[in-house]
Design a protein around this motif. Structure first.
Motif, mmCIF file in Angstrom:
data_model
loop_
_atom_site.group_PDB
_atom_site.id
_atom_site.type_symbol
_atom_site.label_atom_id
_atom_site.label_comp_id
_atom_site.label_asym_id
_atom_site.label_seq_id
_atom_site.Cartn_x
_atom_site.Cartn_y
_atom_site.Cartn_z
ATOM 1 N N MET A 115 0.845 -1.206 0.000
ATOM 2 C CA MET A 115 0.000 0.000 0.000
ATOM 3 C C MET A 115 0.877 1.252 0.000
ATOM 4 S SD MET A 115 -1.206 0.561 3.952
ATOM 5 C CE MET A 115 -0.956 2.346 3.958
ATOM 6 N N THR A 116 0.341 2.313 -0.570
ATOM 7 C CA THR A 116 1.036 3.595 -0.502
ATOM 8 C C THR A 116 0.987 4.060 0.953
ATOM 9 O OG1 THR A 116 0.338 4.115 -2.746
ATOM 10 C CG2 THR A 116 1.091 5.957 -1.400
ATOM 11 N N SER A 117 2.145 4.340 1.493
ATOM 12 C CA SER A 117 2.251 4.679 2.913
ATOM 13 C C SER A 117 1.741 6.086 3.198
ATOM 14 C CB SER A 117 3.721 4.577 3.326
ATOM 15 O OG SER A 117 3.862 4.895 4.676
ATOM 16 N N GLY A 118 1.242 6.258 4.410
ATOM 17 C CA GLY A 118 0.901 7.601 4.878
ATOM 18 C C GLY A 118 2.141 8.350 5.362
ATOM 19 N N VAL A 128 13.555 4.275 12.090
ATOM 20 C CA VAL A 128 12.324 4.575 12.828
ATOM 21 C C VAL A 128 11.224 4.864 11.802
ATOM 22 C CG1 VAL A 128 11.243 6.118 14.484
ATOM 23 C CG2 VAL A 128 13.633 5.458 14.784
ATOM 24 N N ASN A 129 11.579 5.596 10.767
ATOM 25 C CA ASN A 129 10.629 5.856 9.678
ATOM 26 C C ASN A 129 10.184 4.548 9.019
ATOM 27 O OD1 ASN A 129 10.742 6.344 6.370
ATOM 28 N ND2 ASN A 129 9.466 7.817 7.448
ATOM 29 N N SER A 130 11.126 3.637 8.810
ATOM 30 C CA SER A 130 10.798 2.348 8.185
ATOM 31 C C SER A 130 9.845 1.533 9.063
ATOM 32 C CB SER A 130 12.075 1.533 7.954
ATOM 33 O OG SER A 130 12.919 2.194 7.050
ATOM 34 N N ILE A 131 10.084 1.555 10.376
ATOM 35 C CA ILE A 131 9.221 0.796 11.290
ATOM 36 C C ILE A 131 7.803 1.360 11.258
ATOM 37 C CG2 ILE A 131 8.803 0.296 13.749
ATOM 38 C CD1 ILE A 131 11.911 0.142 14.060
ATOM 39 N N LEU A 132 7.693 2.680 11.259
ATOM 40 C CA LEU A 132 6.353 3.293 11.229
ATOM 41 C C LEU A 132 5.615 2.904 9.946
ATOM 42 C CD1 LEU A 132 7.195 6.864 12.612
ATOM 43 C CD2 LEU A 132 5.880 5.069 13.775
ATOM 44 N N VAL A 157 6.729 3.772 0.201
ATOM 45 C CA VAL A 157 6.855 5.078 0.851
ATOM 46 C C VAL A 157 7.231 6.124 -0.201
ATOM 47 C CG1 VAL A 157 7.874 6.276 2.819
ATOM 48 C CG2 VAL A 157 7.659 3.787 2.870
ATOM 49 N N LEU A 158 6.588 7.279 -0.121
ATOM 50 C CA LEU A 158 6.818 8.337 -1.108
ATOM 51 C C LEU A 158 7.847 9.344 -0.584
ATOM 52 C CD1 LEU A 158 3.118 9.051 -2.222
ATOM 53 C CD2 LEU A 158 4.668 7.187 -2.902
ATOM 54 N N ASP A 159 8.355 10.165 -1.511
ATOM 55 C CA ASP A 159 9.246 11.250 -1.077
ATOM 56 C C ASP A 159 8.402 12.499 -0.797
ATOM 57 O OD1 ASP A 159 8.680 12.506 -3.508
ATOM 58 O OD2 ASP A 159 10.609 11.979 -4.426
ATOM 59 N N ALA A 160 9.070 13.579 -0.453
ATOM 60 C CA ALA A 160 8.347 14.793 -0.056
ATOM 61 C C ALA A 160 7.571 15.412 -1.226
ATOM 62 C CB ALA A 160 9.330 15.806 0.511
ATOM 63 N N ASN A 161 7.888 15.007 -2.466
ATOM 64 C CA ASN A 161 7.170 15.544 -3.633
ATOM 65 C C ASN A 161 6.057 14.630 -4.104
ATOM 66 O OD1 ASN A 161 8.988 17.759 -3.803
ATOM 67 N ND2 ASN A 161 10.501 16.374 -4.711
ATOM 68 N N GLY A 162 5.774 13.573 -3.347
ATOM 69 C CA GLY A 162 4.693 12.663 -3.745
ATOM 70 C C GLY A 162 5.123 11.623 -4.754
ATOM 71 N N SER A 167 10.557 0.996 -0.373
ATOM 72 C CA SER A 167 9.809 0.345 0.689
ATOM 73 C C SER A 167 10.494 0.626 2.025
ATOM 74 C CB SER A 167 9.744 -1.147 0.390
ATOM 75 O OG SER A 167 8.974 -1.786 1.373
ATOM 76 N N SER A 168 10.027 -0.023 3.076
ATOM 77 C CA SER A 168 10.644 0.236 4.383
ATOM 78 C C SER A 168 12.091 -0.259 4.418
ATOM 79 C CB SER A 168 9.819 -0.430 5.482
ATOM 80 O OG SER A 168 9.762 -1.819 5.284
ATOM 81 N N GLY A 169 12.378 -1.307 3.631
ATOM 82 C CA GLY A 169 13.741 -1.845 3.670
ATOM 83 C C GLY A 169 14.174 -2.432 2.342
ATOM 84 N N ALA A 170 13.663 -1.873 1.248
ATOM 85 C CA ALA A 170 14.024 -2.404 -0.078
ATOM 86 C C ALA A 170 13.738 -1.347 -1.136
ATOM 87 C CB ALA A 170 13.226 -3.676 -0.382
ATOM 88 N N ASN A 171 14.422 -1.443 -2.263
ATOM 89 C CA ASN A 171 14.130 -0.564 -3.406
ATOM 90 C C ASN A 171 13.043 -1.200 -4.263
ATOM 91 O OD1 ASN A 171 17.520 0.044 -3.156
ATOM 92 N ND2 ASN A 171 16.082 1.739 -3.139
ATOM 93 N N VAL A 172 12.544 -0.420 -5.226
ATOM 94 C CA VAL A 172 11.409 -0.902 -6.006
ATOM 95 C C VAL A 172 11.619 -0.676 -7.511
ATOM 96 C CG1 VAL A 172 10.127 1.284 -5.738
ATOM 97 C CG2 VAL A 172 8.863 -0.829 -6.137
ATOM 98 N N PHE A 173 11.112 -1.604 -8.302
ATOM 99 C CA PHE A 173 11.085 -1.493 -9.775
ATOM 100 C C PHE A 173 9.692 -1.871 -10.242
ATOM 101 C CE2 PHE A 173 15.554 -1.360 -11.401
ATOM 102 C CZ PHE A 173 16.232 -1.499 -10.199
ATOM 103 N N PHE A 174 9.237 -1.244 -11.343
ATOM 104 C CA PHE A 174 8.040 -1.771 -11.999
ATOM 105 C C PHE A 174 8.300 -1.895 -13.488
ATOM 106 C CE2 PHE A 174 6.942 2.763 -12.524
ATOM 107 C CZ PHE A 174 6.347 2.793 -13.783
#
Ligand code: PMP
Length: 303
Positions: free
Chosen positions: A136-139, A159-163, A178-183, A188-195
Motif C-alpha cells: 500500500m502507498t504509505s501515509g 524509525v521511519n521504516s518501522i512506522l 513510501v513516497l518522497d516529499a514531492n509525492g 519500501s521500508s527496507g528495499a528498493n522498487v522497480f516496476f
C-alpha cells in the motif's frame, strides 16, 4: 532467535560469545539512533561460502560513517576478512551478516568520540519477504534529504521504516510503498522498487532513497541483458496497474509484488521481464557469471 550460547561475534578487536558481549547504557547511539550499519548476505556456492558484494557493502559502511562523522578505522579488506572469520567460527554458509558501528557514551549532540564495531551473523537461507506481496502507498514519507544524509545507512532512519511497515501491516497489507516529499515513489521500508511496463523497467531516481546495492546490481544486469531500464521520478498512479513489479534488497533479494493499493499488477509473473531479473539474481548470488547462466534465461519479451 538470532544467537545461542555458542554464537560468536566480532566485537571491538576480539571474537567473543554473543551472549557475553555487553554495551554501555549511556551510549550516544542507543539514545539518539546515531549509528551506521550494513545488511549483507553470504551464500553457499560451488566454490565455498561467498559473501555477496562484500566490497560494495563495506565501502558503503565507511561512507555512511564518514557522512555521520563517526570515527571509522577499518579497511574494506580487513572487514571482509573479519566477516569470513565470523562465518567460519560459527560454521555458517547461508547467512545474514549485520555489521554495526556505534558510539561511546556522549549525551551531547556533537559528533561521535569513539566508535565500536560489531559483526553479527545468523543463518538464513530464505528472503525475509516471500510470496507475492500486497503493498500500500504509505501515509509516511521518507526522511527529507535536507534533514538527513539519506544515502547513508543510519540506524535512526529506520524509525521511519518501522512506522511505515507497521502501518501497512495494521491495515492488512504485507509492506509499504513510501513516497518522497514531492509525492513520488521512493522505496519500501527496507528495499528498493522497480516496476515493468511494455518491457521496460522503471525505478525511482536517487535523491530520497537508499542507493541499494541490489538496485545497482539489477541495473547492471539489465545493461548486460539489453533490458531497458529507466531511473526517474514517478507517482504511485504511474505504477498502479503496471505489468509487474518487485522489491529488491540484500535481504529481500527480488520479491514479486501482487498489487499496489489493491490494484493488481497485470502480467503473469513467469512471463514478465521481472521474472528474468529474479532468476538472474538468484544465479549471481551463487557466484555464477552472467555468461554462464545467460542462456538459461528466457527472453520472452525481447525476442
Ligand atoms: N532501502 C532501504 C531503506 C533499505 O533498508 C535497504 C536494505 N539495505 C534497501 C533499500 C536495499 O539496499 P541493498 O540492496 O543495498 O540491500
Amino acid at each position: 532467535m538470532y544467537y545461542n550460547s555458542d554464537t560468536v561475534i566480532y566485537y571491538n578487536g576480539k571474537f567473543v560469545k554473543a551472549a557475553e558481549a555487553t554495551t554501555d547504557l549511556y551510549g550516544q547511539s542507543l539514545h539518539y539512533g546515531y549509528a551506521v550499519f550494513e545488511g549483507i548476505k553470504s551464500y553457499k556456492t560451488e566454490g565455498g561460502t561467498k559473501i555477496f558484494k562484500a566490497k560494495e557493502h563495506y565501502d558503503r559502511l565507511r561512507r555512511s560513517a564518514e557522512l555521520m562523522h563517526i570515527p571509522f578505522n577499518y579497511t574494506t579488506e580487513e572487514l571482509t576478512a573479519l566477516t569470513y572469520e565470523v562465518l567460519e567460527r560459527n560454521g555458517f554458509s547461508d547467512a545474514y551478516i549485520r555489521p554495526l558501528v556505534f558510539c561511546s557514551p556522549n549525551m551531547s549532540l556533537s559528533k561521535g568520540r569513539e566508535s565500536y564495531l560489531t559483526i553479527e551473523a545468523w543463518e538464513w537461507s530464505k528472503g525475509y519477504l516471500s510470496g507475492k506481496l500486497r503493498i500500500m502507498t504509505s501515509g509516511f514519507e521518507r526522511p527529507n534529504p535536507k534533514a538527513f544524509k539519506i544515502e547513508a545507512k543510519v540506524s535512526g532512519h529506520y524509525v521511519n521504516s518501522i512506522l511505515a511497515c507497521q502501518e501497512a501491516k495494521d491495515k492488512g497489507f504485507d509492506e509499504a510503498l513510501v513516497l518522497d516529499a514531492n509525492g513520488n515513489v521512493a522505496e519500501s521500508s527496507g528495499a528498493n522498487v522497480f516496476f515493468e511496463k511494455d518491457g521496460t523497467l522503471y525505478t525511482p531516481a536517487l535523491g530520497s532513497i537508499l542507493p541499494g546495492i541490489t538496485r545497482a546490481t539489477v541495473i547492471d544486469m539489465c545493461a548486460e541483458l539489453d533490458i531497458p531500464v529507466v531511473e526517474k521520478f514517478f507517482t504511485p498512479d504511474e505504477m498502479r496497474g503496471a505489468d509487474a513489479a518487485f522489491f529488491c534488497g540484500t535481504a529481500a533479494e527480488i520479491v514479486p509484488l501482487e498489487s499496489l493499493d489493491n490494484v493488481p499488477f497485470i502480467k503473469d509473473w513467469d512471463s514478465s521481464v521481472c521474472a528474468i531479473i529474479q532468476k538472474g539474481y538468484s544465479n549471481l548470488v551463487l557466484g555464477k557469471t552472467l555468461e554462464e547462466f545467460k542462456g538459461s534465461l528466457q527472453f520472452s519479451v525481447n525476442s
